[in-house]
Design an enzyme around this catalytic site. Structure first.
Site, PDB file in Angstrom:
ATOM      1  N   GLU A 162       0.797  -1.222   0.000  1.00 29.45           N
ATOM      2  CA  GLU A 162       0.000   0.000   0.000  1.00 29.45           C
ATOM      3  C   GLU A 162       0.832   1.275   0.000  1.00 29.45           C
ATOM      4  OE1 GLU A 162      -3.207   0.032   2.799  1.00 29.45           O
ATOM      5  OE2 GLU A 162      -4.094  -1.812   2.018  1.00 29.45           O
ATOM      6  N   GLU A 273      -5.498  -9.303   1.081  1.00 29.73           N
ATOM      7  CA  GLU A 273      -6.362  -9.257   2.267  1.00 29.73           C
ATOM      8  C   GLU A 273      -7.788  -9.224   1.736  1.00 29.73           C
ATOM      9  OE1 GLU A 273      -5.628  -5.602   4.456  1.00 29.73           O
ATOM     10  OE2 GLU A 273      -3.582  -6.193   4.995  1.00 29.73           O
TER      11      GLU A 273
END
Ligand SMILES: *[C@@H]1O[C@H](CO)[C@@H](O)[C@H](O)[C@H]1NC(C)=O
Ligand SMILES: *[C@@H]1O[C@H](CO)[C@@H](O)[C@H](O)[C@H]1NC(C)=O
Ligand SMILES: *[C@@H]1O[C@H](CO)[C@@H](O)[C@H](O)[C@H]1NC(C)=O
Ligand SMILES: *[C@@H]1O[C@H](CO)[C@@H](O)[C@H](O)[C@H]1NC(C)=O
Ligand SMILES: *[C@@H]1O[C@H](CO)[C@@H](O)[C@H](O)[C@H]1NC(C)=O
Ligand SMILES: *[C@@H]1O[C@H](CO)[C@@H](O)[C@H](O)[C@H]1NC(C)=O
Ligand SMILES: *[C@@H]1O[C@H](CO)[C@@H](O)[C@H](O)[C@H]1NC(C)=O
Length: 477
Positions: A162, A273
């Site tokens: 990220e 995720e």
């Protein structure tokens, strides 16, 4: 001076030969495949970060893979859950992970390892890209590679997580992410016994998602061995929320868009995720879809997360007194995993492995703000020497023989009753874990739980009884 006697050496060698090892998984085109059988490998996973990132405290000598007692309990619960992969975010490369990793290896569970951590000099800082891309930082990532490169169940490394999380960071950080990926892959090529895949884990930010994937998965100057290309692309996706939410279907969740976006991917794409918790308890009704018709494009995913924390994403609660309790999400996820047809998931999709990666060009990038330059920062001074010589005195993990299989800490079921006889079942070399007690094998047959348990014990037992016999003989001399 104490001399190691030959019989004892012989036992050590015998035991070493018998250490169980999973088969390596590699990237082939847009799929993960077993390097021996060529079966497709789809990630059926959970995120594993005991204590959360707040719980990461390197000075303390503790990280998620440092305590074999806890890993043994968690491996037993994960084996029953049916997972074949865990993702671990923050690790201290200088700690000994041999017990934990050998336990996960023994039950056929692979690991995706983040090389970064929240500590200073242990990740790229999007606000200070040039200064955070440093020798000290890269040395840390190389030390993590050293710690995990010898384990057969290391499935891959995330070079960044990220880092591109806004339109702004999408404008500045992409060349740096490719540079870090390049340096880690160069390090692996020079210092690792096998080519371990290195990839990225993306935030679900719709404005930059397609460009992030396109930017990272192309070949600069058409070089098909370009080390800066990501080997896989993970997406942290929370767009499908439970059954009473309006997003609990293929279209409203945007899963349909993902399939068209990544339809021609040249590298594996999976959920690094998933598991929205806006509707609780979670029932994971996205699981049959992810492992249904989406498998032509996606390689599975990792549910966030195994340990319960204050953010309420956990499958299992852990208390400081050493006891733990399964949460209803654990049971719900297990029920969904148990519906999967593992044999079908393993069958290869040959068209996916045939897609050639595109050559990098600014025309691959669709939004105007996203970085479209493929001129990468040069590695900081000293990095090429470090790659050539290897990290000095690096801690290198290695498998050890797993002898204890019984869980010693109390675990309670969802209904509150103590689970008796909780234990891991060691699997033979050619098997990985799967839902419903099913395992994957090279023979193509799916043996019963009993058989695989017995086989594991026979191997552990051989080593043990040989040791006993030789020690006895030695004493009698
Ligand atoms: C591992 O965790 C258990 C249970 O919390 C604890 O009793 C034990 O002391 C820990 N072992 C080490 C080596 O830290
Ligand atoms: C590189 O990492 C190793 C292992 O963590 C550490 O011992 C060493 O001090 C580091 N070197 C530099 C230059 O940061
Ligand atoms: C695949 O297996 C071959 C033969 O054992 C080995 O040489 C090679 O390093 C392995 N490749 C990967 C990527 O694991
Ligand atoms: C895949 O499954 C979803 C949900 O079950 C369905 O809506 C969609 O039409 C399917 N797509 C294809 C290409 O079969
Ligand atoms: C995939 O590539 C083919 C051939 O270039 C093209 O026809 C098709 O539209 C592409 N599909 C997607 C989803 O991009
Ligand atoms: C451990 O702590 C939990 C949570 O506080 C409690 O429910 C449980 O009864 C405790 N177990 C023991 C054996 O003390
Ligand atoms: C791409 O990123 C680099 C490094 O941050 C920066 O120097 C460059 O200006 C950016 N280029 C574009 C076209 O955004």
């Amino acid at each position: 001076m104490y001399r190691l006697s030959n019989p004892i050496l012989a036992v050590l060698l015998l035991c070493a030969t018998f250490a169980l090892a999973v088969q390596n998984v590699k990237v082939q085109g847009a799929d993960f495949v077993n390097n021996v059988t060529s079966d497709r490998f789809q990630i059926i996973g959970v995120a594993y970060q005991p204590g959360g990132s707040d719980g990461f405290n390197p000075g303390s000598g503790i990280d998620p893979l440092s305590n074999g007692t806890l890993c043994l309990r968690d491996a037993a619960l994960m084996q029953q859950l049916g997972v074949n992969t865990i993702r671990i975010y923050n690790l201290d490369p200088d700690l000994n992970h041999d017990d934990c990793v050998s336990i996960f290896n023994g039950v056929g569970i692979y690991m995706l390892i983040d090389v970064n951590s929240p500590l200073p000099d242990q990740s790229l800082d999007p606000g200070n890209l040039a200064s955070s891309y440093s020798l000290t930082y890269l040395n840390h990532t190389f030390a993590v590679v050293e710690a995990f490169k010898n384990y057969p169940n290391t499935l891959g490394f995330f070079s960044a997580n990220e880092v591109m999380d806004t339109v702004g960071t999408g404008a500045t950080s992409p060349p740096y992410i490719r540079a870090v990926t390049r340096d880690i892959k160069d390090y692996i090529a020079k210092n690792s016994p096998r080519q371990i895949p290195v990839g990225y884990s993306a935030a679900d930010v719709s404005q930059i998602l397609t460009d992030s994937w396109a930017y990272l998965s192309c070949d600069i100057n058409g070089n098909s061995n370009d080390p800066s290309r990501s080997d896989f692309f993970g997406l942290n996706s929370y767009s499908w929320c439970g059954p009473t939410s309006p997003t609990a279907n293929y279209e409203a969740s945007g899963y349909n868009t993902l399939i068209s976006t990544f339809g021609n991917t040249s590298i594996p794409v999976f959920f690094s995720e998933y598991g929205c918790n806006k509707v609780e308890p979670r029932v994971f009704d996205e699981v049959p879809v992810l492992y249904g018709n989406m498998t032509s494009v996606m390689s599975g995913g990792l549910v966030y997360e195994y340990y319960e924390e204050s953010n309420d994403y956990g499958l299992v609660s852990f208390y400081s007194n050493g006891t733990s309790q399964l949460l209803v999400d654990y049971d719900n996820l297990q029920k969904q995993f148990n519906t999967l047809n593992v044999k079908a998931l393993e069958s290869m999709d040959s068209s996916a492995t045939a897609i050639k990666s595109p050559s990098c060009s600014s025309s691959l990038i669709s939004s105007s703000g996203f970085n479209n330059s493929f001129t990468l920062p040069a590695a900081p001074s000293g990095v090429s020497q470090l790659i050539d010589s290897g990290v000095k005195n690096a801690n290198q993990g290695k498998l050890v023989t797993v002898t204890d299989t019984a869980v010693t800490l109390p675990v309670y079921s969802v209904s509150g009753s103590l689970i008796n006889n909780l234990a891991i079942k060691l699997l033979p070399n050619d098997e990985s874990n799967g839902p419903n007690g099913a395992t994957t094998t090279s023979s193509g047959a799916s043996p019963s739980t009993t058989k695989k348990g017995a086989a594991g014990k026979i191997q552990a037992g051989l080593c043990g009884s040989a040791a006993m016999a030789i020690v006895l003989a030695f004493l009698l001399l």
